[in-house]
Write a protein that holds these residues in place. Sequence first.
Motif, PDB file in Angstrom:
ATOM      1  N   ASN A 129      32.380  35.353  47.143  1.00 43.92           N
ATOM      2  CA  ASN A 129      31.827  36.621  46.680  1.00 43.92           C
ATOM      3  C   ASN A 129      30.567  36.978  47.454  1.00 43.92           C
ATOM      4  O   ASN A 129      30.346  38.147  47.783  1.00 43.92           O
ATOM      5  CB  ASN A 129      31.517  36.551  45.189  1.00 43.92           C
ATOM      6  CG  ASN A 129      32.783  36.614  44.355  1.00 43.92           C
ATOM      7  OD1 ASN A 129      33.799  37.120  44.820  1.00 43.92           O
ATOM      8  ND2 ASN A 129      32.729  36.092  43.148  1.00 43.92           N
ATOM      9  N   SER A 157      29.983  29.504  32.037  1.00 45.75           N
ATOM     10  CA  SER A 157      30.366  30.928  31.996  1.00 45.75           C
ATOM     11  C   SER A 157      30.072  31.522  30.625  1.00 45.75           C
ATOM     12  O   SER A 157      30.879  32.234  30.073  1.00 45.75           O
ATOM     13  CB  SER A 157      31.849  31.056  32.320  1.00 45.75           C
ATOM     14  OG  SER A 157      32.584  30.307  31.390  1.00 45.75           O
ATOM     15  N   GLN A 184      42.138  50.733  44.408  1.00 49.65           N
ATOM     16  CA  GLN A 184      42.458  49.466  45.072  1.00 49.65           C
ATOM     17  C   GLN A 184      42.922  49.756  46.507  1.00 49.65           C
ATOM     18  O   GLN A 184      44.070  50.107  46.736  1.00 49.65           O
ATOM     19  CB  GLN A 184      43.549  48.743  44.281  1.00 49.65           C
ATOM     20  CG  GLN A 184      43.840  47.339  44.742  1.00 49.65           C
ATOM     21  CD  GLN A 184      42.675  46.413  44.419  1.00 49.65           C
ATOM     22  OE1 GLN A 184      42.143  46.440  43.337  1.00 49.65           O
ATOM     23  NE2 GLN A 184      42.292  45.591  45.393  1.00 49.65           N
ATOM     24  N   ASP A 210      34.299  30.411  43.447  1.00 48.28           N
ATOM     25  CA  ASP A 210      34.426  31.644  44.216  1.00 48.28           C
ATOM     26  C   ASP A 210      33.074  32.273  44.517  1.00 48.28           C
ATOM     27  O   ASP A 210      33.021  33.355  45.097  1.00 48.28           O
ATOM     28  CB  ASP A 210      35.336  32.639  43.503  1.00 48.28           C
ATOM     29  CG  ASP A 210      34.746  33.102  42.193  1.00 48.28           C
ATOM     30  OD1 ASP A 210      33.790  32.446  41.735  1.00 48.28           O
ATOM     31  OD2 ASP A 210      35.234  34.097  41.639  1.00 48.28           O
ATOM     32  N   ASP A 215      48.993  53.526  36.740  1.00 45.43           N
ATOM     33  CA  ASP A 215      48.109  52.903  37.719  1.00 45.43           C
ATOM     34  C   ASP A 215      48.548  53.230  39.154  1.00 45.43           C
ATOM     35  O   ASP A 215      48.083  52.603  40.101  1.00 45.43           O
ATOM     36  CB  ASP A 215      48.019  51.398  37.492  1.00 45.43           C
ATOM     37  CG  ASP A 215      49.365  50.734  37.642  1.00 45.43           C
ATOM     38  OD1 ASP A 215      50.356  51.460  37.840  1.00 45.43           O
ATOM     39  OD2 ASP A 215      49.431  49.499  37.555  1.00 45.43           O
ATOM     40  N   ASP A 223      30.696  38.235  18.426  1.00 47.74           N
ATOM     41  CA  ASP A 223      31.709  39.213  18.792  1.00 47.74           C
ATOM     42  C   ASP A 223      31.090  40.331  19.636  1.00 47.74           C
ATOM     43  O   ASP A 223      30.915  40.184  20.840  1.00 47.74           O
ATOM     44  CB  ASP A 223      32.345  39.754  17.502  1.00 47.74           C
ATOM     45  CG  ASP A 223      33.629  40.490  17.765  1.00 47.74           C
ATOM     46  OD1 ASP A 223      34.068  40.490  18.919  1.00 47.74           O
ATOM     47  OD2 ASP A 223      34.200  41.063  16.825  1.00 47.74           O
ATOM     48  N   SER A 224      30.709  41.409  19.015  1.00 45.39           N
ATOM     49  CA  SER A 224      30.260  42.545  19.818  1.00 45.39           C
ATOM     50  C   SER A 224      28.882  42.310  20.431  1.00 45.39           C
ATOM     51  O   SER A 224      28.545  42.905  21.439  1.00 45.39           O
ATOM     52  CB  SER A 224      30.266  43.814  18.969  1.00 45.39           C
ATOM     53  OG  SER A 224      29.546  43.597  17.793  1.00 45.39           O
ATOM     54  N   GLY A 230      49.699  50.229  41.051  1.00 45.38           N
ATOM     55  CA  GLY A 230      48.677  49.210  41.305  1.00 45.38           C
ATOM     56  C   GLY A 230      47.505  49.742  42.106  1.00 45.38           C
ATOM     57  O   GLY A 230      46.562  49.005  42.382  1.00 45.38           O
ATOM     58  N   HIS A 233      35.209  32.157  38.078  1.00 48.18           N
ATOM     59  CA  HIS A 233      36.284  31.451  37.374  1.00 48.18           C
ATOM     60  C   HIS A 233      36.357  30.003  37.821  1.00 48.18           C
ATOM     61  O   HIS A 233      35.933  29.653  38.909  1.00 48.18           O
ATOM     62  CB  HIS A 233      37.638  32.150  37.523  1.00 48.18           C
ATOM     63  CG  HIS A 233      38.181  32.161  38.908  1.00 48.18           C
ATOM     64  ND1 HIS A 233      39.041  31.198  39.341  1.00 48.18           N
ATOM     65  CD2 HIS A 233      37.990  33.017  39.924  1.00 48.18           C
ATOM     66  CE1 HIS A 233      39.368  31.472  40.595  1.00 48.18           C
ATOM     67  NE2 HIS A 233      38.744  32.554  40.974  1.00 48.18           N
ATOM     68  N   LYS A 267      26.637  42.186  42.367  1.00 44.62           N
ATOM     69  CA  LYS A 267      27.799  42.128  43.227  1.00 44.62           C
ATOM     70  C   LYS A 267      28.577  43.437  43.088  1.00 44.62           C
ATOM     71  O   LYS A 267      28.721  43.959  41.984  1.00 44.62           O
ATOM     72  CB  LYS A 267      28.700  40.971  42.828  1.00 44.62           C
ATOM     73  CG  LYS A 267      29.905  40.900  43.723  1.00 44.62           C
ATOM     74  CD  LYS A 267      30.856  39.822  43.317  1.00 44.62           C
ATOM     75  CE  LYS A 267      32.084  39.934  44.176  1.00 44.62           C
ATOM     76  NZ  LYS A 267      32.908  41.099  43.843  1.00 44.62           N
ATOM     77  N   PRO A 312      38.491  46.855  46.712  1.00 47.92           N
ATOM     78  CA  PRO A 312      38.523  48.069  45.910  1.00 47.92           C
ATOM     79  C   PRO A 312      37.250  48.893  46.137  1.00 47.92           C
ATOM     80  O   PRO A 312      36.206  48.317  46.459  1.00 47.92           O
ATOM     81  CB  PRO A 312      38.578  47.538  44.490  1.00 47.92           C
ATOM     82  CG  PRO A 312      37.929  46.215  44.547  1.00 47.92           C
ATOM     83  CD  PRO A 312      38.103  45.672  45.930  1.00 47.92           C
ATOM     84  N   GLU A 370      43.459  48.836  35.866  1.00 47.75           N
ATOM     85  CA  GLU A 370      42.539  48.969  34.730  1.00 47.75           C
ATOM     86  C   GLU A 370      41.757  47.675  34.581  1.00 47.75           C
ATOM     87  O   GLU A 370      42.315  46.579  34.597  1.00 47.75           O
ATOM     88  CB  GLU A 370      43.337  49.246  33.455  1.00 47.75           C
ATOM     89  CG  GLU A 370      42.452  49.556  32.276  1.00 47.75           C
ATOM     90  CD  GLU A 370      43.241  49.960  31.043  1.00 47.75           C
ATOM     91  OE1 GLU A 370      43.826  51.049  31.072  1.00 47.75           O
ATOM     92  OE2 GLU A 370      43.269  49.177  30.087  1.00 47.75           O
ATOM     93  N   ARG A 371      40.449  47.808  34.446  1.00 47.36           N
ATOM     94  CA  ARG A 371      39.614  46.629  34.205  1.00 47.36           C
ATOM     95  C   ARG A 371      38.761  46.891  32.981  1.00 47.36           C
ATOM     96  O   ARG A 371      38.072  47.904  32.945  1.00 47.36           O
ATOM     97  CB  ARG A 371      38.677  46.381  35.380  1.00 47.36           C
ATOM     98  CG  ARG A 371      39.277  45.635  36.523  1.00 47.36           C
ATOM     99  CD  ARG A 371      38.148  45.172  37.421  1.00 47.36           C
ATOM    100  NE  ARG A 371      38.534  45.260  38.808  1.00 47.36           N
ATOM    101  CZ  ARG A 371      37.678  45.096  39.807  1.00 47.36           C
ATOM    102  NH1 ARG A 371      36.408  44.874  39.546  1.00 47.36           N
ATOM    103  NH2 ARG A 371      38.073  45.163  41.046  1.00 47.36           N
TER     104      ARG A 371
END
Lengths: 784, 445
Positions: B60, B302, B129, B56, B113, B271-272, B116, B50, B389, B134, B120-121
Amino acid sequence: MFERRLRVLLVLLGVFTLAIVVRLVDLQLVRANQYRDEVAVRMKPRPQWFPFVRGRILDRTGQVLVQDSPTWELCVDYKIIAFDEHEYRERLVRWWSRRGRYRGEWLGLKSKGSDEEPVALRLRIEERLHLRIAEMWQDIKVFAEMHVLDEPAKIVERADRVVERVDQIRKNRIRFRDYKASKREIVVREENHSHPIVKGLDQERQVLARERFDACPWVHIEPSSARTYAKDTIAFAHVLGRMGRVSLDDLKDDPNKPVAQDDLNDDPNKPLAQDDLDEDQNKPDAKLPKERNELAVYRPSDIRGVSGVEYAAEQRLRGSRGRLGADKKQETKTIYEAAERGEDISLTISAKLQRSLYGLMQGAKMLDGTLVQSGAIVVLDVPTREVLALVSYPSYEPSSFSEVYEKLRLDMIAMPLRFRAVANHYAPGSILKPLVGLCGLSNGVINLGTRFHCAGWLDPAHPNRDRCWKVAGGRKHHEWVNFVEAIRGSCNIFMYHVGDLLTIHQMCWFFREFGLGEFSGIGLLEEASGINPWPGYITDTLDQQVVPAHHHQFAIGQGELSVTPVQAANVMATYASGRFKRVTLMRGNKQLESKFEPMLPRVDAAHWLAIRRGMYDVVNDTGGTAYDHARLEDDRYVLCGKTGSATVFAQPIMYKIAYREKGDEAVYHQEVPERAAIPAIKAFERQHFDDDVPVTVLRDQVEAVEWFPPVSEARRDETPFAHAWFGAFLQARGADGGPDFSVPSRIAFAVLVEFGESGGKVAGPLAKEVAATILEVLGDDLEY
Amino acid sequence: MVDGEPHGLRRWVMDRVATTDFTKPGWIIVVSMAALTMVGVACIYVTNTHYSGTPDGPANAAKQCVAGLIGLVTAWFVLRVGFRRIAAHANVLFLIALVGLLPLVAARLLHTDFGGLIPERNGARRWIQLPGSPIQPSEFMKLAYILALAWYLRYRKNYRRFAGLVVPFAVSMVPLGMILIQPDLGTALLIIPVLFAMLYIAGARLRHLLILMILGATMVPIAWPYMKDYQRLRVTSVLLQSQSMREAVLADQDKWGFLATPREAATWASDSGYQLVQSVRAVATGGFLGQGWGEGVYVNRSWLPDRHNDFIFAIIAHQFGLVGCLLVLLCYGVFVAAGTFIASAASDPGARLLAVGIVALIAAQVVINVGMTVGLMPITGMTLPFISKGGSSLLANIVAAALLISVARERPFVLSNKPTQYGREREEQLLFAQEPQSPPTEPRP
């Protein structure tokens, strides 16, 4: 067995690996360049376009009538506009969640680090989007100059209209592409565009809007421009014309469109055939041999002139847009081209005169003392045939056109949308009598001394047919009259005799030399050519035999013959000057100037003088038809004119359409306000275009149910009405107080009052005021 | 001690290096694994996920290193304990792994969840988590599954009959179903080739396996209409990446309508199919030698989502070109070859099956991941072993490698009742080597 099986697995793995290696070689060695190009295209900065300023339209003194002023549009992406539709919501939420981690910050979703996703991100994004969009509509209300407490639905209505329009485009696409199923999903380009929701933001408000919608990346403030009209331009509405969205045909026939291969076969240097010119002469700029300008090409969202001068001078008024983008040849180089403003168009009209004459029209009275409903005034400069005033009454305020359009369109009595001065044609009536007489003189069938006896009728055996107007109401007939006296008294019988002596062909040929049945050269899209009824027109188009009645009708300016007010004014100018010339409205229109050479009708000077004398007498002699109504009291000029009344019957203004719905035997009716049956049927079909149940119009049962002027159905065919004409020119006064025809006349004009009944009593006083106004506005020296 | 000679730690390391036989399969695995992990860390280092704040990528990469270190510690532990003692508790481990999946399934089914704990991703609940980082239980499930299956199959013969396949398949279906519920199609799909490879190596009849495969293949057309649009599109994307195929879909719906609707075909590339298009472009624009480490548009922008985990191979291809890709594939090839060598040298069926299972797991992951990256296979969420990663993935893969090495280390010991030929030879060698040799003696005066 184990070893063998292991080998089989290894071979299988080897096959997969080989496939991957082959694919890698294919992508990275064989097709690498193709993909590099694709990425290079993506790397290129998206070209930015800058709007151009459209040219101004000025009057002859340089006074600005309409100009472009820079404004900004508040545009919203279509996906947001149609957010309530499931599909767009899904796509957007997916889009945001895919790029969620860093883009999500726009939505106020706090990023907790790369590995800490917000709980149920998609749900939250959807919820947040909903909220943000609702806030956005609330904020947009402020910019749309709505009250804060107004229903939000009011602004959302605008969004709905956009959605409806896009749906319509999709529907049309399905229809034109002939898809079998109507529900089949197709994508239209408009779905990826942003659409203006608020237009006309000024500098200050656009800055405010940018600040306010900073957190809504789907709101774009796009530079634009708006046509701004000078104050009090109601008198110019028809002349200036309107702007409208570019149509599909415009995009196809765009003169600036890059040349397609097919077009290259046409030799651009080939001179235009005469037929082409005639066909396109009311689209004067359409074939200008102008260089193709890629930056002036129409885009689907563009607006262009669709009527009046805005249409006629479109290519000159239109500028070319600016561009910031990659160079076509050198991909990496960024080029900037500034927008170029369009050319200013100078009209020959005098704004002051136009406004004054429109004011006169507003105050003009009919015989019964009521105000005039509708009419037109055209003033020409005789030597140059420049149009000094082109008044069409009633008119509308062009700046508020879109708001009042429906009302204007449905007003079938006043018909304010009609450009009467050029688009309507009427029987010329008696203002054509001098021309018929002149035709007789030129063809030698009569001379200035020829006298005919007017007993009130032409044929004693049929005293009720072919009568002179003079005997109506028990007045005395004209007795023996010569040409000049016949003009003065507007004698029908004299003209019938002249008509009998001439052939239709002779008359029509002569009319043509005065521009009847031809476009006047004014160059407006709306212009009608009128009708010059050649024998072929009567036999072929009307499917009739040429009979003496036609001679009689044409000789007094009735029958199939019809002229527009501009043509009538030009005939007056030709009477005054002795030469015919096409009229001019826009200066610098090379195409039209070079196309039409002035013509000299083959007429003796003495005959011209006789006409002018006769027209002088009409207004200034006690026996003249306009003596009591139009005599001008001026020291330097006299008014020479000719009255006219064009017989007309009441016209339908409402039609009853009979129709059936599919699968239903019952006949339904609907009333549609229109002036003719075919447009009424078309309007009806347009209304029912989107109906779920198709309707069929029963064409043989369509009938008019209301007429104007109001008249009982039984007497409709027997009750003639009349449009009132007055055609005139201003002539300098000589030392003796009479006209000095040796001094060239400068001003000619025509006045028309629809359903005015009497040329003398209604159009006459108006013409007198017109003349006085002209002298007042333009000054005694007529230096304009 | 002579001055100038190495001493202390340095001396210890030098002694170790001098006395280690790096041509042993165990060491080959260690070296290839280390090389792959380093490539992965290098790629993660330069790709920022990001752009709103500080880059980052380095953070990472550091996390990946930490996961690697944890993996090394775990591997040391595994080597100390030995695969045999671990595998003895395979059933318990399998149950523990299943229990680990339970909260994910519960979270998915109950739409909660757990405060927390299970976020959900991208529409899936695959992670628990924990404080710090995680974890992804399904990664460990794969290992436990291989261990359990290997241990179940080792002394049986009933899988030679069709009925005997029921238990292995039933055992597979439990984790498969639980992983599909999350949903994690990639991991679920991985279980199938591993199962088939292990059954095949264990000696199941080929025709039984073929029948099962054909049965599975016939299920596809039946399940096709019940699949969700996006699922169908993932499969058809392999075909839709061709422009001419998309045009065919637009032009002739009657014939090609089953692939996609006109709208889907028209918006496919943006799109897809966006991720696939970008992935293929990233690979292709690498060319022969690549753009260089940390260079190239797909590294700096990105455009390619998930380029640091599932699509990291595209970034490798973009940076290091065809040469880099082939080197990475070579590393995997070496790993697989060493693993196969270990399997074939293993002395008992349990060890052998375990080795084959682990090799099949790694190989299948590589083939599917690289295949989807270059557009040969449908896109599923699957990591590239050792490179992508993801702490859980790296940890699980290192432990898998450790198990493989553990199998390799055990070769000298003959515990099987069916020693292979190689085993006998080796035994003889060892026996010969153990014969006492008389020390050289000097004649007494």
